[in-house]
Design a protein around this motif. Structure first.
Motif, short mmCIF file in Angstrom:
data_model
loop_
_atom_site.label_atom_id
_atom_site.label_comp_id
_atom_site.label_asym_id
_atom_site.label_seq_id
_atom_site.Cartn_x
_atom_site.Cartn_y
_atom_site.Cartn_z
N ALA B 99 32.69 -4.03 -31.38
CA ALA B 99 31.38 -4.56 -30.97
C ALA B 99 31.16 -4.24 -29.50
O ALA B 99 32.05 -3.70 -28.82
CB ALA B 99 31.35 -6.06 -31.21
N GLY B 100 29.98 -4.60 -28.98
CA GLY B 100 29.69 -4.45 -27.56
C GLY B 100 30.15 -5.67 -26.80
O GLY B 100 30.71 -6.61 -27.37
N VAL B 101 29.88 -5.71 -25.50
CA VAL B 101 30.31 -6.84 -24.69
C VAL B 101 29.50 -8.08 -25.03
O VAL B 101 30.02 -9.12 -25.42
CB VAL B 101 30.18 -6.53 -23.18
CG1 VAL B 101 30.56 -7.76 -22.37
CG2 VAL B 101 31.09 -5.36 -22.81
N SER B 102 28.19 -7.97 -24.88
CA SER B 102 27.31 -9.08 -25.29
C SER B 102 26.46 -8.58 -26.44
O SER B 102 25.28 -8.89 -26.53
CB SER B 102 26.42 -9.51 -24.12
OG SER B 102 27.20 -9.90 -23.03
N ASP B 103 27.08 -7.82 -27.28
CA ASP B 103 26.37 -7.03 -28.28
C ASP B 103 27.20 -7.05 -29.55
O ASP B 103 28.34 -6.56 -29.54
CB ASP B 103 26.21 -5.60 -27.74
CG ASP B 103 25.50 -4.66 -28.70
OD1 ASP B 103 25.08 -3.60 -28.24
OD2 ASP B 103 25.37 -4.99 -29.89
N SER B 104 26.68 -7.65 -30.59
CA SER B 104 27.47 -7.79 -31.81
C SER B 104 27.19 -6.72 -32.84
O SER B 104 27.61 -6.85 -33.99
CB SER B 104 27.25 -9.19 -32.39
OG SER B 104 25.88 -9.47 -32.46
N SER B 105 26.47 -5.67 -32.46
CA SER B 105 26.36 -4.53 -33.37
C SER B 105 27.66 -3.75 -33.30
O SER B 105 28.43 -3.88 -32.34
CB SER B 105 25.17 -3.64 -32.98
OG SER B 105 25.37 -3.07 -31.70
N LEU B 106 27.93 -2.95 -34.31
CA LEU B 106 29.21 -2.26 -34.43
C LEU B 106 28.99 -0.76 -34.26
O LEU B 106 28.64 -0.05 -35.20
CB LEU B 106 29.83 -2.58 -35.79
CG LEU B 106 30.04 -4.07 -36.05
CD1 LEU B 106 30.54 -4.31 -37.46
CD2 LEU B 106 30.98 -4.67 -35.03
#
Lengths: 106, 119
Positions: B99-106
């Motif tokens: 995932a990203g840092v503040s990003d829950s897409s993969l």
């Protein structure tokens, strides 16, 4: 648990056609909705994140829209290489995926 | 560049356990969560759980709670997923994804590991 329901399950389309895939959430998920493309025997590839944010390297014919419970992935001017299964994914609370929409090229 | 490389295919007997590894490179391992997703033959993607390597905090899908364990090793920048008490329904390709840092897409995925369960 948030359930995502995609439609259609399968679509056969001709090149240059415009394609719309919808994803409906069982409850509001705000903008935490992402779209992936998966080709046979490959890992999923992220196309669109947070409803409408495009990713570097993803063709501009892919776009997303929607909010709360109803979302859409649009492919403008479909190309043969777009034959794949497309999944939506929500990341509010415990993540989940839609059942997938398989696109075949006529 | 960011890479996630998973361990090879496994064949296990019913009731056994399997541990799949996901070795990462190209970024700061402790900063980004690793998610595990599986896909049974011809089926949808199924989220299993996630781990934050920096803290060790993990979260599981209710379906896998108690049977799946996620770990990570910051010295080798590797994440692990172990399933116990394997059954025929566990036959699937297992993926790790970042995932990203503040990003829950993969955005970044491993190549997948096929787990086969035999009786």
């Amino acid at each position: 648990e948030i359930v995502l329901t995609q439609s259609p399950d399968f679509q056969s389309v001709t090149p240059k056609e415009k394609v719309t895939i919808t994803c409906r959430a069982s409850q509001s998920i705000g903008s935490s909705l992402h779209w992936y493309q998966q080709k046979p025997d490959q890992s999923p590839k992220l196309l669109i994140k947070y409803v409408s944010q495009s990713l570097s390297g993803v063709p501009s014919r892919f776009s997303g829209s929607g909010s709360e419970t109803d979302f859409t992935l649009t492919i403008n001017s479909l190309e043969a290489e777009d034959a794949a299964t497309y999944y939506c994914h929500q990341s509010t609370g415990l993540p989940s995926f839609g059942q997938g929409t398989k696109l075949a090229i006529k | 560049q960011v890479r996630l490389v998973q361990s090879g295919a496994e064949v296990k007997k019913s009731g056994a356990s399997v541990k799949v590894s996901c070795t990462t490179s190209g970024y700061t391992f402790s900063t980004y969560a690793i998610h595990w997703v599986r896909q049974a033959p011809g089926q949808r993607l199924e989220w299993m759980g996630r781990i934050s390597p920096g803290s060790g905090y993990s979260k599981y899908s209710q379906e896998f709670q108690g049977r799946v364990t996620l770990n990570s090793d910051t010295t080798t920048t590797t994440s692990y997923m172990e399933i116990s008490n394997l059954r025929s329904e566990d036959v699937a390709v297992y993926y790790c994804a970042r995932a990203g840092v503040s990003d829950s897409s993969l955005e970044y995925w491993g190549q997948g590991t096929l787990v086969t369960v035999s009786s």
